[in-house]
Scaffold this motif. Structure first.
Motif, mmCIF file in Angstrom:
data_model
loop_
_atom_site.group_PDB
_atom_site.id
_atom_site.type_symbol
_atom_site.label_atom_id
_atom_site.label_comp_id
_atom_site.label_asym_id
_atom_site.label_seq_id
_atom_site.Cartn_x
_atom_site.Cartn_y
_atom_site.Cartn_z
ATOM 1 N N GLN A 61 -13.369 -5.198 -0.172
ATOM 2 C CA GLN A 61 -12.097 -5.816 0.194
ATOM 3 C C GLN A 61 -11.439 -6.512 -0.993
ATOM 4 O O GLN A 61 -12.098 -7.165 -1.794
ATOM 5 N N TYR A 62 -10.114 -6.358 -1.048
ATOM 6 C CA TYR A 62 -9.250 -7.108 -1.949
ATOM 7 C C TYR A 62 -8.099 -7.646 -1.100
ATOM 8 O O TYR A 62 -7.766 -7.082 -0.056
ATOM 9 N N ARG A 63 -7.470 -8.685 -1.582
ATOM 10 C CA ARG A 63 -6.290 -9.175 -0.866
ATOM 11 C C ARG A 63 -5.099 -8.282 -1.235
ATOM 12 O O ARG A 63 -4.912 -7.934 -2.404
ATOM 13 N N ILE A 64 -4.279 -7.906 -0.241
ATOM 14 C CA ILE A 64 -3.233 -6.913 -0.481
ATOM 15 C C ILE A 64 -1.832 -7.507 -0.411
ATOM 16 O O ILE A 64 -0.843 -6.785 -0.577
ATOM 17 N N GLY A 65 -1.703 -8.824 -0.199
ATOM 18 C CA GLY A 65 -0.404 -9.470 -0.280
ATOM 19 C C GLY A 65 0.653 -8.807 0.589
ATOM 20 O O GLY A 65 0.465 -8.579 1.781
ATOM 21 N N SER A 66 1.778 -8.474 -0.022
ATOM 22 C CA SER A 66 2.950 -8.023 0.728
ATOM 23 C C SER A 66 2.844 -6.621 1.313
ATOM 24 O O SER A 66 3.746 -6.213 2.061
ATOM 25 N N ILE A 67 1.788 -5.884 1.037
ATOM 26 C CA ILE A 67 1.572 -4.651 1.800
ATOM 27 C C ILE A 67 1.434 -5.000 3.274
ATOM 28 O O ILE A 67 1.713 -4.179 4.155
ATOM 29 N N THR A 68 1.043 -6.249 3.554
ATOM 30 C CA THR A 68 0.997 -6.749 4.925
ATOM 31 C C THR A 68 2.335 -6.554 5.634
ATOM 32 O O THR A 68 2.388 -6.294 6.842
ATOM 33 N N LYS A 69 3.444 -6.668 4.903
ATOM 34 C CA LYS A 69 4.767 -6.550 5.510
ATOM 35 C C LYS A 69 4.963 -5.194 6.173
ATOM 36 O O LYS A 69 5.662 -5.078 7.199
ATOM 37 N N THR A 70 4.389 -4.145 5.610
ATOM 38 C CA THR A 70 4.544 -2.820 6.208
ATOM 39 C C THR A 70 3.867 -2.769 7.571
ATOM 40 O O THR A 70 4.383 -2.156 8.516
ATOM 41 N N PHE A 71 2.721 -3.414 7.712
ATOM 42 C CA PHE A 71 2.051 -3.491 9.006
ATOM 43 C C PHE A 71 2.931 -4.229 10.019
ATOM 44 O O PHE A 71 3.068 -3.808 11.174
ATOM 45 N N GLY A 294 1.907 -5.469 -3.579
ATOM 46 C CA GLY A 294 1.541 -6.776 -3.065
ATOM 47 C C GLY A 294 0.872 -7.614 -4.129
ATOM 48 O O GLY A 294 0.217 -7.082 -5.034
ATOM 49 N N SER A 295 1.040 -8.910 -4.011
ATOM 50 C CA SER A 295 0.335 -9.818 -4.922
ATOM 51 C C SER A 295 0.185 -11.172 -4.252
ATOM 52 O O SER A 295 1.058 -11.620 -3.502
ATOM 53 N N LEU A 296 -0.940 -11.784 -4.495
ATOM 54 C CA LEU A 296 -1.199 -13.177 -4.177
ATOM 55 C C LEU A 296 -2.057 -13.713 -5.317
ATOM 56 O O LEU A 296 -2.667 -12.919 -6.053
ATOM 57 N N PRO A 297 -2.088 -15.017 -5.535
ATOM 58 C CA PRO A 297 -2.901 -15.523 -6.635
ATOM 59 C C PRO A 297 -4.307 -14.924 -6.648
ATOM 60 O O PRO A 297 -5.037 -15.003 -5.668
ATOM 61 N N GLY A 298 -4.628 -14.251 -7.748
ATOM 62 C CA GLY A 298 -5.939 -13.629 -7.890
ATOM 63 C C GLY A 298 -5.974 -12.154 -7.579
ATOM 64 O O GLY A 298 -6.988 -11.499 -7.856
ATOM 65 N N PHE A 299 -4.873 -11.594 -7.042
ATOM 66 C CA PHE A 299 -4.912 -10.194 -6.603
ATOM 67 C C PHE A 299 -3.563 -9.509 -6.806
ATOM 68 O O PHE A 299 -2.505 -10.111 -6.649
ATOM 69 N N VAL A 300 -3.627 -8.207 -7.125
ATOM 70 C CA VAL A 300 -2.451 -7.335 -7.113
ATOM 71 C C VAL A 300 -2.853 -6.037 -6.418
ATOM 72 O O VAL A 300 -4.015 -5.601 -6.494
ATOM 73 N N ALA A 301 -1.888 -5.417 -5.731
ATOM 74 C CA ALA A 301 -2.178 -4.216 -4.949
ATOM 75 C C ALA A 301 -0.975 -3.300 -4.961
ATOM 76 O O ALA A 301 0.176 -3.752 -5.026
ATOM 77 N N GLY A 302 -1.240 -1.998 -4.896
ATOM 78 C CA GLY A 302 -0.160 -1.021 -4.839
ATOM 79 C C GLY A 302 -0.547 0.173 -3.992
ATOM 80 O O GLY A 302 -1.684 0.658 -4.058
ATOM 81 N N LEU A 303 0.392 0.631 -3.180
ATOM 82 C CA LEU A 303 0.201 1.799 -2.319
ATOM 83 C C LEU A 303 1.461 2.639 -2.366
ATOM 84 O O LEU A 303 2.557 2.129 -2.108
ATOM 85 N N VAL A 315 -4.204 1.376 -5.400
ATOM 86 C CA VAL A 315 -4.866 0.700 -6.519
ATOM 87 C C VAL A 315 -4.927 -0.791 -6.198
ATOM 88 O O VAL A 315 -3.917 -1.394 -5.818
ATOM 89 N N LEU A 316 -6.111 -1.387 -6.348
ATOM 90 C CA LEU A 316 -6.332 -2.808 -6.062
ATOM 91 C C LEU A 316 -7.041 -3.447 -7.248
ATOM 92 O O LEU A 316 -7.965 -2.859 -7.816
ATOM 93 N N ALA A 317 -6.619 -4.652 -7.621
ATOM 94 C CA ALA A 317 -7.268 -5.371 -8.717
ATOM 95 C C ALA A 317 -7.313 -6.857 -8.384
ATOM 96 O O ALA A 317 -6.504 -7.352 -7.600
ATOM 97 N N ASN A 318 -8.273 -7.564 -8.986
ATOM 98 C CA ASN A 318 -8.436 -8.989 -8.682
ATOM 99 C C ASN A 318 -8.102 -9.853 -9.893
ATOM 100 O O ASN A 318 -8.948 -10.529 -10.468
ATOM 101 N N ALA A 319 -6.811 -9.805 -10.268
ATOM 102 C CA ALA A 319 -6.295 -10.671 -11.321
ATOM 103 C C ALA A 319 -4.863 -11.028 -10.973
ATOM 104 O O ALA A 319 -4.095 -10.184 -10.525
ATOM 105 N N THR A 320 -4.498 -12.300 -11.175
ATOM 106 C CA THR A 320 -3.160 -12.757 -10.800
ATOM 107 C C THR A 320 -2.071 -12.001 -11.541
ATOM 108 O O THR A 320 -1.103 -11.536 -10.942
ATOM 109 N N ALA A 321 -2.213 -11.874 -12.833
ATOM 110 C CA ALA A 321 -1.261 -11.114 -13.639
ATOM 111 C C ALA A 321 -2.009 -9.952 -14.276
ATOM 112 O O ALA A 321 -2.133 -9.861 -15.487
#
Length: 460
Positions: A61-71, A294-303, A315-321
């Motif tokens: 698991q990674y945090r997916i930030g604004s990809i949540t909006k699509t749900f 999507g992004s939240l502190p500590g995570f970036v995500a793309g779909l 693609v998911l990564a665990n870094a803020t920037a």
């Protein structure tokens, strides 16, 4: 011949691994995981990690930030499809006393409601949701910054309102509705509102030194519907396939296509991108993509999904920037599509022929413009100019025997065949335009009439 259901070729797999290895290294991410889906299933996964003892895979698991909006957007479209709301409804009709009730549901979905991008201070992504227990706390004293419906202005509070709308109409928490109506039908059992091991920890990497700082992982409270979710590359591949094809258990293919349809003009200078309903749209490498970052502190995500190519990437990564993961996901789609282009379905004749429809095919003329009318499957029709660009569309037949445009200039317009008293075809009426078998056919009902002298070789 390679079947589209086969695994990716070794060269393609190495190119994918190379792309994410470069992304993780140059983006200085503690870890990065990626996956690719093709023709409805995940066909590749890969990961890179720089932290000792951390070996993520497509089920981490990674945090997916604004990809949540699509749900959240999918849940709103389900309410619409059930007749519980209209997208043009003002929010006030279903969720009174917000102070912004004149904005419409569709404006919230496509970020054209004119609301502020963020909540009042403190920074909502790094503070607990308990600091914003009510919608008034989320919106603040001056939530409307722009005239409604006039421009795209991304708004996290707008999706908080949509989450509260879902709760009001379902009579249940957003989290519970999400699990029941999307996650369980799509077998996304590793997508949750709070982290469940194995999961990555969020990190901030110092911009000028290779050192790290842990980021907090706050429960966002009312803001959950804008960015709370944790998920995995494998789960998001399932979601990506759904966003390309639809699933009648969740949302029809027609409604999913509506999510992917541009709804508001992009900002100036951003003509390679846009926004649908809860989905970002982009052009990358000549391909049309739909998805979300999507992004939240500590995570970036793309779909991203390429419906035309039948390929999706996460693609998911665990870094803020960290790495520009949305661009990396788009690159992964390009690698697969370029190396192993989609193999088309074999041509097959229609299972049956309607002789009356077959007689309609061939050339038709709008004034002196030549068009070709083609018979498609399920009694559909296709109309396209025979020379150069112009107004073309596909049409689907309705219960009244007329056709409705699916795309292009004539989307939503009605095509009907006009017959004479004896049953012969006079002309085709398409949104009031008259198409005849001959240019300005004198036997057809052409508006303005046709000169009785007919065609002439002289202008005098």
């Amino acid at each position: 011949m390679t079947s589209p259901r086969e695994e990716l070729l070794p060269g393609t797999r190495r190119a994918l691994l190379h792309r994410i290895a470069v992304a993780q290294s140059e983006g200085r991410a503690p870890s990065l995981v990626a996956a690719v889906a093709r023709e409805g299933r995940m066909v590749w996964e890969g990961a890179r990690a720089g932290a000792d003892g951390h070996a993520p895979d497509a089920r981490t698991q990674y945090r997916i930030g604004s990809i949540t909006k699509t749900f959240t957007a999918v849940l709103v479209l389900r309410l619409r499809d059930e007749g519980l709301l209209d997208l043009g409804d003002p929010l006030e009709k279903h969720l009174p006393d917000t102070g912004v009730g004149e904005v419409t549901i569709v404006q919230l979905l496509c970020h054209s409601a004119g609301l502020s991008a963020e909540t009042p201070a403190p920074w909502w992504e790094r503070t607990p949701g308990t600091l914003r227990p009510t919608l008034a706390d989320v919106l603040g004293d001056h939530p409307v910054l722009h005239p409604t419906g006039r421009r795209h202005h991304y708004s996290n509070p707008g999706y908080t309102l949509l989450g509260s709308l879902i709760e009001a109409l379902r009579g249940a928490p957003w989290e519970k509705v999400l699990r029941r109506e999307i996650l369980e039908p799509l077998a996304m059992d590793r997508t949750t509102v709070r982290p469940v091991a194995p999961h990555a920890d969020g990190w901030a990497v110092h911009p000028w030194a290779d050192v790290m700082l842990p980021e907090p992982a706050e429960d966002l409270g009312l803001m959950a519907s804008a960015g709370q979710l944790w998920s995995t590359a494998a789960d998001l591949c399932r979601f990506a396939v759904f966003l390309a094809e639809g699933d009648e258990r969740v949302l029809s293919s027609a409604s999913v296509r509506e999510l992917r349809t541009p709804s508001v003009p992009p900002e100036a200078g951003e003509w390679d991108g846009g926004y649908g309903l809860g989905m970002q749209l982009a052009r990358h490498g000549g391909r049309s993509l739909a998805g979300h970052g999507g992004s939240l502190p500590g995570f970036v995500a793309g779909l991203w999904v390429s419906v035309e190519e039948g390929v999706a990437a996460v693609v998911l990564a665990n870094a803020t920037a960290g790495p520009l993961v949305s661009a990396v996901a788009a690159d992964l789609i390009g690698i697969v599509a370029d190396a192993e282009p989609r193999i088309p379905e074999p041509w097959r004749p229609l299972p049956e022929v309607d002789r009356a429809l077959l007689a309609l095919t061939g050339p038709w003329y709008w004034g002196t413009y030549a068009f070709g009318l083609k018979l498609a499957a399920d009694r559909g029709l296709e109309l396209h100019p025979l020379r150069g660009g112009g107004r073309g569309s596909r049409f689907v037949v309705g219960p009244d025997g007329n056709w409705t445009g699916l795309d292009g200039y004539y989307a939503g317009e009605t095509l009907r065949v006009v017959r004479r008293v004896n049953g012969s075809v006079s002309h085709i009426d398409l949104g009031s335009f008259v198409f005849t078998r001959e240019p300005y056919d004198p036997e057809a009902d052409v508006p303005g009439g046709v000169d009785k002298a007919g065609w002439t070789g002289s202008a005098s």
